[in-house]
Structure formats: structure tokens, C-alpha cells
Design a protein around this motif. Sequence first.
Motif, short mmCIF file in Angstrom:
data_model
loop_
_atom_site.label_atom_id
_atom_site.label_comp_id
_atom_site.label_asym_id
_atom_site.label_seq_id
_atom_site.Cartn_x
_atom_site.Cartn_y
_atom_site.Cartn_z
N GLU A 47 0.79 -1.22 0.00
CA GLU A 47 0.00 0.00 0.00
C GLU A 47 0.83 1.28 0.00
O GLU A 47 0.30 2.37 -0.25
N PHE A 48 2.12 1.21 0.31
CA PHE A 48 2.91 2.44 0.47
C PHE A 48 4.33 2.23 -0.07
O PHE A 48 4.96 1.21 0.20
N GLU A 49 4.82 3.25 -0.77
CA GLU A 49 6.19 3.23 -1.27
C GLU A 49 6.72 4.66 -1.33
O GLU A 49 6.02 5.57 -1.77
N TYR A 50 7.96 4.86 -0.86
CA TYR A 50 8.60 6.18 -0.86
C TYR A 50 10.02 5.98 -1.35
O TYR A 50 10.76 5.16 -0.80
N THR A 100 19.60 18.05 5.86
CA THR A 100 19.59 16.93 6.78
C THR A 100 20.99 16.36 6.89
O THR A 100 21.74 16.35 5.92
N SER A 101 21.34 15.90 8.07
CA SER A 101 22.58 15.15 8.17
C SER A 101 22.30 13.75 7.62
O SER A 101 21.18 13.26 7.68
N TYR A 102 23.33 13.14 7.05
CA TYR A 102 23.13 11.83 6.45
C TYR A 102 24.39 10.99 6.61
O TYR A 102 25.48 11.50 6.82
N PHE A 103 24.19 9.67 6.55
CA PHE A 103 25.32 8.75 6.48
C PHE A 103 24.84 7.43 5.92
O PHE A 103 23.65 7.10 5.96
N ILE A 104 25.79 6.69 5.36
CA ILE A 104 25.53 5.33 4.85
C ILE A 104 26.30 4.39 5.75
O ILE A 104 27.51 4.50 5.89
N ASN A 105 25.57 3.47 6.39
CA ASN A 105 26.23 2.57 7.34
C ASN A 105 26.94 1.41 6.63
O ASN A 105 26.92 1.31 5.40
N ALA A 106 27.55 0.53 7.40
CA ALA A 106 28.33 -0.58 6.85
C ALA A 106 27.47 -1.54 6.02
O ALA A 106 27.96 -2.22 5.13
N GLU A 107 26.16 -1.60 6.31
CA GLU A 107 25.25 -2.47 5.55
C GLU A 107 24.75 -1.79 4.28
O GLU A 107 23.95 -2.35 3.54
N GLY A 108 25.18 -0.55 4.03
CA GLY A 108 24.78 0.17 2.83
C GLY A 108 23.43 0.86 2.96
O GLY A 108 22.83 1.24 1.96
N GLN A 109 22.93 1.05 4.18
CA GLN A 109 21.65 1.70 4.41
C GLN A 109 21.88 3.21 4.58
O GLN A 109 22.79 3.63 5.29
N LEU A 110 21.04 3.99 3.93
CA LEU A 110 21.13 5.45 3.99
C LEU A 110 20.23 5.97 5.10
O LEU A 110 19.05 5.64 5.16
N PHE A 111 20.81 6.79 5.97
CA PHE A 111 20.05 7.43 7.05
C PHE A 111 20.01 8.93 6.80
O PHE A 111 21.05 9.55 6.59
N LEU A 115 15.06 13.99 8.34
CA LEU A 115 13.85 13.78 7.56
C LEU A 115 12.98 12.65 8.11
O LEU A 115 11.76 12.75 8.13
N THR A 116 13.62 11.56 8.52
CA THR A 116 12.89 10.39 8.99
C THR A 116 13.79 9.55 9.88
O THR A 116 15.01 9.59 9.76
N ASN A 117 13.18 8.78 10.77
CA ASN A 117 13.96 7.86 11.60
C ASN A 117 14.10 6.49 10.93
O ASN A 117 14.70 5.59 11.49
N LEU A 118 13.54 6.33 9.74
CA LEU A 118 13.66 5.09 8.97
C LEU A 118 14.86 5.20 8.03
O LEU A 118 15.27 6.29 7.64
#
Length: 124
Positions: A47-50, A100-111, A115-118
Motif C-alpha cells: 500500500e505504500f512506497e517512498y 539533513t545530516s546523512y550517512f551510509i552505514n556498513a550495511e549500505g543503508q542510507l540514514f 527527515l525520517t527515523n527510517l
Amino acid sequence: MKYLKVLKAVFLFSVLITLFSCKDDDKNINQATDLVGEWQRSDVTIEFEYQLIFYANYSGVKTERIENSNGQGISSAVMFHWSTYEDILDLDFDGEITNTSYFINAEGQLFLSDLTNLYFIKLD
């Protein structure tokens, strides 16, 4: 003899200044290159995609799709321009700037912490 010592000191000083002045520039280029691609937020469902899509020319698209209970969907696509400096990502949505501050962790996930806690998962 004293002249050579002074000349060596000046040479070493200029080499050190040159090395340290380029350090941040390389970091910004690598981080920006890592952002290029299609990123999907981790809470995706039927139902949802971003998604955020970052292009190498510093433009991008934010897409969002929401489907209601009767199966009808609403979607949107918004163009933006982006830039980075150190760990700050600037998104320009036609004059409306979001930082926004951002970083990509060791698993390749973008934070994108402001903007969001996801987190976002890179699709390509």
C-alpha cells in the motif's frame, strides 16, 4: 647550510598544507558518488512506497505512492536538486530547501536523520 634547513622546512610545510587541504574534498566527492542511485525507504508495503532517486548531475526525484483500501492509488513525483558538504545533504525542491545530516552505514543503508527515523535501501 642554514639556508638548506629553512628551504627544507618551507618545502615540508607546503607539502603538508597541500595534503591536508585536499582531504575533505575527496571525502565529499566519495560521499556524493555513494548517494547516486535509487533509494527506497525501509517501510515499503503493497500500500505504500517512498523513494529518492539521486542522479549524478545533482538532480533527483522524490516519488511516493499510496494505495487506499479499495485498490485505488495516488502517486506523486517531485523533482529536486541536491548537494552535499561533509555529512550534510541539501535538497532543493524548487526553492524550498531541506537540510539533513546523512550517512551510509556498513550495511549500505542510507540514514537521513532530520527527515525520517527510517533508513533507505539502495535498489541499484
